[in-house]
Design an enzyme around this catalytic site. Structure first.
Site, PDB file in Angstrom:
ATOM      1  N   ARG A   1      52.446  36.842  45.318  1.00 57.53           N
ATOM      2  CA  ARG A   1      51.585  37.761  46.077  1.00 57.53           C
ATOM      3  C   ARG A   1      52.488  38.871  46.587  1.00 57.53           C
ATOM      4  O   ARG A   1      53.391  38.621  47.394  1.00 57.53           O
ATOM      5  CB  ARG A   1      50.915  37.010  47.232  1.00 57.53           C
ATOM      6  CG  ARG A   1      49.905  37.821  48.043  1.00 57.53           C
ATOM      7  CD  ARG A   1      49.309  36.916  49.110  1.00 57.53           C
ATOM      8  NE  ARG A   1      48.418  37.593  50.012  1.00 57.53           N
ATOM      9  CZ  ARG A   1      47.089  37.612  49.926  1.00 57.53           C
ATOM     10  NH1 ARG A   1      46.512  36.985  48.918  1.00 57.53           N
ATOM     11  NH2 ARG A   1      46.347  38.233  50.816  1.00 57.53           N
TER      12      ARG A   1
ATOM     13  N   HIS B   1      43.498  42.089  42.145  1.00 57.20           N
ATOM     14  CA  HIS B   1      43.339  40.791  42.816  1.00 57.20           C
ATOM     15  C   HIS B   1      42.532  39.881  41.891  1.00 57.20           C
ATOM     16  O   HIS B   1      41.389  39.525  42.178  1.00 57.20           O
ATOM     17  CB  HIS B   1      42.630  40.964  44.153  1.00 57.20           C
ATOM     18  CG  HIS B   1      42.783  39.817  45.091  1.00 57.20           C
ATOM     19  ND1 HIS B   1      43.423  38.641  44.756  1.00 57.20           N
ATOM     20  CD2 HIS B   1      42.375  39.658  46.382  1.00 57.20           C
ATOM     21  CE1 HIS B   1      43.396  37.808  45.784  1.00 57.20           C
ATOM     22  NE2 HIS B   1      42.768  38.400  46.785  1.00 57.20           N
TER      23      HIS B   1
ATOM     24  N   GLN C   1      40.732  36.504  43.014  1.00 55.77           N
ATOM     25  CA  GLN C   1      39.520  36.695  43.805  1.00 55.77           C
ATOM     26  C   GLN C   1      38.315  36.927  42.908  1.00 55.77           C
ATOM     27  O   GLN C   1      37.230  36.384  43.142  1.00 55.77           O
ATOM     28  CB  GLN C   1      39.696  37.882  44.756  1.00 55.77           C
ATOM     29  CG  GLN C   1      38.471  38.177  45.609  1.00 55.77           C
ATOM     30  CD  GLN C   1      38.155  37.055  46.582  1.00 55.77           C
ATOM     31  OE1 GLN C   1      39.044  36.596  47.314  1.00 55.77           O
ATOM     32  NE2 GLN C   1      36.911  36.599  46.609  1.00 55.77           N
TER      33      GLN C   1
ATOM     34  N   ASP D   1      34.940  45.582  51.060  1.00 58.03           N
ATOM     35  CA  ASP D   1      36.261  45.092  51.455  1.00 58.03           C
ATOM     36  C   ASP D   1      36.730  45.943  52.628  1.00 58.03           C
ATOM     37  O   ASP D   1      36.117  46.965  52.967  1.00 58.03           O
ATOM     38  CB  ASP D   1      37.226  45.208  50.263  1.00 58.03           C
ATOM     39  CG  ASP D   1      38.561  44.494  50.507  1.00 58.03           C
ATOM     40  OD1 ASP D   1      38.656  43.710  51.474  1.00 58.03           O
ATOM     41  OD2 ASP D   1      39.513  44.746  49.743  1.00 58.03           O
TER      42      ASP D   1
ATOM     43  N   CYS E   1      35.715  39.634  50.265  1.00 54.06           N
ATOM     44  CA  CYS E   1      36.831  38.745  49.929  1.00 54.06           C
ATOM     45  C   CYS E   1      37.509  38.161  51.168  1.00 54.06           C
ATOM     46  O   CYS E   1      38.272  37.201  51.045  1.00 54.06           O
ATOM     47  CB  CYS E   1      37.847  39.490  49.074  1.00 54.06           C
ATOM     48  SG  CYS E   1      38.535  40.954  49.865  1.00 54.06           S
TER      49      CYS E   1
ATOM     50  N   ARG F   1      37.612  29.865  45.596  1.00 58.31           N
ATOM     51  CA  ARG F   1      38.991  30.193  45.229  1.00 58.31           C
ATOM     52  C   ARG F   1      39.716  28.925  44.785  1.00 58.31           C
ATOM     53  O   ARG F   1      40.510  28.942  43.828  1.00 58.31           O
ATOM     54  CB  ARG F   1      39.717  30.832  46.427  1.00 58.31           C
ATOM     55  CG  ARG F   1      39.255  32.211  46.829  1.00 58.31           C
ATOM     56  CD  ARG F   1      39.627  33.262  45.798  1.00 58.31           C
ATOM     57  NE  ARG F   1      41.057  33.315  45.578  1.00 58.31           N
ATOM     58  CZ  ARG F   1      41.921  34.001  46.336  1.00 58.31           C
ATOM     59  NH1 ARG F   1      41.490  34.709  47.370  1.00 58.31           N
ATOM     60  NH2 ARG F   1      43.205  34.022  46.045  1.00 58.31           N
TER      61      ARG F   1
END
Length: 308
Positions: free
Chosen positions: A105, A133, A136, A227, A267, A295
């Site tokens: 990450r 991402h 996600q 987001d 998310c 997830r």
């Protein structure tokens, strides 16, 4: 299945469909605990975790996923992600000798790509970068399938910054043949190369449309996604972004322009009163915690497909 998962576009449409099917099975089997068919599927394997950015959902779900598949995690200190103490290519080459996969990450997509290229037998998973991402997006598609039963005839709208989350969502929607509309302020749209790349792989003529009017984007949509307005690393822009993005808040009025029964997606973490109102985030239309739960299941499926 490719060696690495750095982008949704690393998958073929068939890979993505298979991954989502496996995710649903893994979710159903989780109640079996240690008696689940995959409880020891990755026994003897090791997965390194290198997180340059803070994380709740990504770290937690990957750790649980690895352990529930019978493997072990190795936590690499975050200071190794900046490449100053030791070149990232050398970090990857060292890890390749000890572990089977690396979950990274990072603030920079090129870091994940560089590490993947430097270690030909190490499976590198992009757990979030400045550009994409992909993990996600896997959970997002699983969540939509759970609620709709089928993606056919549905449409997704994204309202806000054309950022990493929007990029991966557009790519996943294209691969699965789901039309995707996005509304962003001028100067904050999805990059042209992202739209073109997604359009090139779109199945069943799925349209990717970009505009600046949130009402236009959500009109008749079956799911509205947003987001945060300011991502990690953009904190200096916070005040300016709040002014620019204020007309893009997802609230009751905007949800009313969508199709009846439209879902709300995010998310997380969410900032109530900014990109989404509390009435929407906490409403029955909100599936944000289903996304967070999924997830785990999609990342278990990803690990199995890469390492199994």
């Amino acid at each position: 299945m490719p060696k690495d998962f750095l982008s949704v576009l690393d998958l073929s449409p068939e890979d993505l469909v298979r991954l989502l099917e496996l995710s649903r099975q893994l979710k159903a089997d989780r109640r079996l605990g240690r008696q689940a068919p995959t409880a020891a599927a990755l026994a003897g394997r090791h997965v390194a975790m290198l997180f340059e950015k803070p994380s709740l959902r990504t770290r937690s779900t990957f750790e649980i996923a690895v352990k529930e598949l019978g493997a072990e995690t190795l936590h690499v200190p975050s200071e190794f992600a900046d490449g100053t103490r030791e070149p990232l290519d050398d970090v990857a080459r060292n890890l390749e000798r000890w572990v089977h996969a690396l979950v990274v990450r990072t603030y920079a997509q090129e870091k994940a790509e560089s590490m993947a290229a430097a270690a030909p037998t190490l499976h590198v998973i992009n757990a979030l970068s400045d550009e994409q991402h992909p993990c996600q997006a896997l959970a997002d598609m699983m969540t939509l399938h759970e609620h709709w039963g089928s993606l056919r005839g549905r449409r997704i709208a994204f309202v806000g910054d054309g950022n990493n989350v929007a990029t991966s969502l557009a790519q996943a929607a294209a691969l699965l043949g789901v039309p995707f509309h996005i509304a962003s302020p001028r100067g904050y749209e999805l990059p042209r190369h992202v739209v073109e790349a997604a359009a090139n792989v779109a199945r069943d003529g799925a349209e990717i449309r970009s505009c600046n009017d949130p009402c236009e984007a959500v009109r008749g949509a079956d799911a509205i996604y947003t987001d945060v307005w300011t991502s990690m690393g953009q904190e200096r822009e916070t005040d300016r972004r709040k002014q620019i993005f204020a007309p893009y808040q997802v609230n009751g009025t905007l949800m009313a322009a969508a199709a009846p029964g439209a879902l709300f997606m995010h998310c997380l973490p969410a900032h109530r009163g900014e990109e989404v109102s509390s009435e929407v985030l906490d409403s029955p239309a909100s599936v944000v915690f289903d996304q967070a739960e999924n997830r785990l299941h999609t990342q278990k499926a990803l690990l199995l497909m890469l390492l199994g």
